[in-house]
Design a protein around this motif. Sequence first.
Motif, short mmCIF file in Angstrom:
data_model
loop_
_atom_site.label_atom_id
_atom_site.label_comp_id
_atom_site.label_asym_id
_atom_site.label_seq_id
_atom_site.Cartn_x
_atom_site.Cartn_y
_atom_site.Cartn_z
N SER A 239 1.55 44.13 8.00
CA SER A 239 0.22 43.54 8.12
C SER A 239 -0.79 44.60 7.72
CB SER A 239 -0.07 43.13 9.56
OG SER A 239 1.01 42.44 10.11
N GLU B 227 -9.09 45.26 10.82
CA GLU B 227 -9.55 44.44 11.95
C GLU B 227 -8.43 44.03 12.89
OE1 GLU B 227 -8.71 43.52 9.01
OE2 GLU B 227 -8.57 41.37 8.68
N LEU B 228 -7.18 44.32 12.52
CA LEU B 228 -6.04 43.73 13.24
C LEU B 228 -5.62 44.55 14.45
CD1 LEU B 228 -3.87 42.77 10.14
CD2 LEU B 228 -5.49 41.33 11.40
N ILE C 120 -9.54 41.17 15.39
CA ILE C 120 -8.76 39.95 15.64
C ILE C 120 -7.31 40.33 15.94
CG2 ILE C 120 -10.22 38.47 14.20
CD1 ILE C 120 -7.77 38.48 12.28
N ARG C 121 -6.66 39.46 16.67
CA ARG C 121 -5.24 39.67 16.97
C ARG C 121 -4.42 39.47 15.70
NH1 ARG C 121 -5.13 42.50 21.47
NH2 ARG C 121 -6.09 41.43 23.24
N SER C 122 -3.48 40.35 15.48
CA SER C 122 -2.58 40.19 14.34
C SER C 122 -1.57 39.10 14.68
CB SER C 122 -1.87 41.51 14.07
OG SER C 122 -1.01 41.34 12.98
N SER C 123 -1.56 38.06 13.88
CA SER C 123 -0.65 36.93 14.17
C SER C 123 0.29 36.63 13.01
CB SER C 123 -1.47 35.68 14.51
OG SER C 123 -2.37 35.38 13.46
N ASN C 124 -0.13 36.97 11.80
CA ASN C 124 0.71 36.61 10.63
C ASN C 124 2.12 37.14 10.73
OD1 ASN C 124 -1.57 35.54 9.54
ND2 ASN C 124 -1.89 37.13 7.99
N THR D 122 0.98 41.19 4.19
CA THR D 122 -0.08 40.19 4.26
C THR D 122 -1.42 40.89 4.27
OG1 THR D 122 -0.35 40.00 6.67
CG2 THR D 122 1.39 38.69 5.68
N GLY D 123 -2.39 40.24 3.65
CA GLY D 123 -3.77 40.73 3.62
C GLY D 123 -4.01 41.68 2.47
N GLY D 124 -5.30 41.83 2.14
CA GLY D 124 -5.71 42.84 1.17
C GLY D 124 -5.36 42.53 -0.27
N GLY E 261 -4.08 37.14 3.35
CA GLY E 261 -4.15 37.41 4.79
C GLY E 261 -4.45 36.20 5.64
N ASN E 262 -5.13 35.23 5.08
CA ASN E 262 -5.47 34.07 5.90
C ASN E 262 -4.21 33.48 6.49
OD1 ASN E 262 -8.22 33.30 6.32
ND2 ASN E 262 -8.40 33.23 4.08
N PRO E 263 -4.19 33.26 7.80
CA PRO E 263 -2.94 32.91 8.46
C PRO E 263 -2.25 31.66 7.92
CG PRO E 263 -4.52 33.66 10.08
CD PRO E 263 -5.26 33.56 8.77
#
Length: 405
Positions: free
Chosen positions: A186, A190-191, A203-207, A252-254, A303-305
């Motif tokens: 991840s 922000e995670l 935000i909570r990392s959920s992915n 995920t993300g970026g 990154g969007n879940p």
Amino acid sequence: MNQARRRIDVTEADALIRARLTGWGTVRVPLDAAQGEILRQAITAERDQPPFDRVTMDGIAIPHATFAAGLRTFRVAGTQGAGSTPAPLPDDRSCVAIMTGAALPPGADTVVPLERIRRDGDSATIEAGYAPAAGQFVHRRASDHRQGATLLSPGTQLGAPEMAILTVGGVDTVEVARRPAITIVSTGDELVDVGQPIAPAQIRSSNDRAIAAALATRGFIDCDRLHLPDDRTVLETALGELLAEQDVLILTGGVSMGEFDYVPQVLLSLGMELVFHKVLQRPGMPLWFGVSPAGKPVFALPGNPVSSLVCLVRYVAPALVAALGATPRPDVVARLDRHVQFEPDLAYFLPVTLSYGADGECLATPKPTNTSGDFVALGGTDGFVELPRGMSDFAPGYTARFYGW
Ligand code: AMP
Ligand code: MG
């Protein structure tokens, strides 16, 4: 335009991924560790099945010819249970009291069930008017298959019946596809993981958890999870090390256009070959796929879940399973239970719940999310349907490909 920088459609993205995933060899494992794995050898029968003429009723074993000649009362020469070697009938006026699962004694060919006989000391009389068919209640040796017959072929997934069939092969280890070592990375400043204090802008990392769960469901258990910041140097060092150790990376993300979306450039600076970046789909347009100099696949998911999970389930998971050498399964389809309109010239992945209509057909009820960040709306859904690009109106009853979470 550079080929790899073209926006491609779903089918081409899928094909490009599959072409670059060539598997991770095989391993030999004890049977107890084989469940759920993809078989990579043929399994042949150790013996005939059944291995002997197997009795399927409790009763008496007789020579049918003697019955046909008129004899109704047989002398009981002995008792035969399952698992012991049968003694031959001493003569054709004798029978053996026999149990289900026992081997038929030589000289006998037919079983008369207990309910049809009267036992009197060491004689057994068959009920008047009852006519046993010759050979009844005997499961003949090799009537299911012969020794050496192929029972399972490479590519079979080892489920409950197959675990039983392996024992008929008489093997205690089995060659299966080796599962790749996977790290789920991840990225994002922000995670914050659960259990850690969190600030209002974080935000909570959920992915990573959703991805790990979807992979575990498909037998890829124990994937590592790692969080990295939006920092070029840190990303470069950490991803470089992971590429050396692991078989597959799922990031995920970026991967979008933001100033801190470093992932694509960092991957290129590590010598990765970009296979494609951006697919004509919603959600998940910025999907990035590349291969390391050593041939290791790297998936960089948006990154969007909702996007990350949809991309994982649509592309990554099926490609990993196929690369294990699994025999392809038929597509799963469902019919839309209502009209769906989608104007953009993109494939549309629409979350749904499934049910069955009165005619037994599988129906998909759309459960659109608010945004591609609204992963909580996925709770209780079964998966998503894929509505192809190039259409904007999907009538009730439209048959779509379904992907389960
Ligand atoms: P990005 O693709 O990095 O621009 O991220 C897009 C959105 O997805 C941002 O709002 C992120 O905070 C969110 N996001 C990225 N990674 C994760 C993650 N591991 N868990 C939950 N949300 C994430
Ligand atoms: Mg980000």
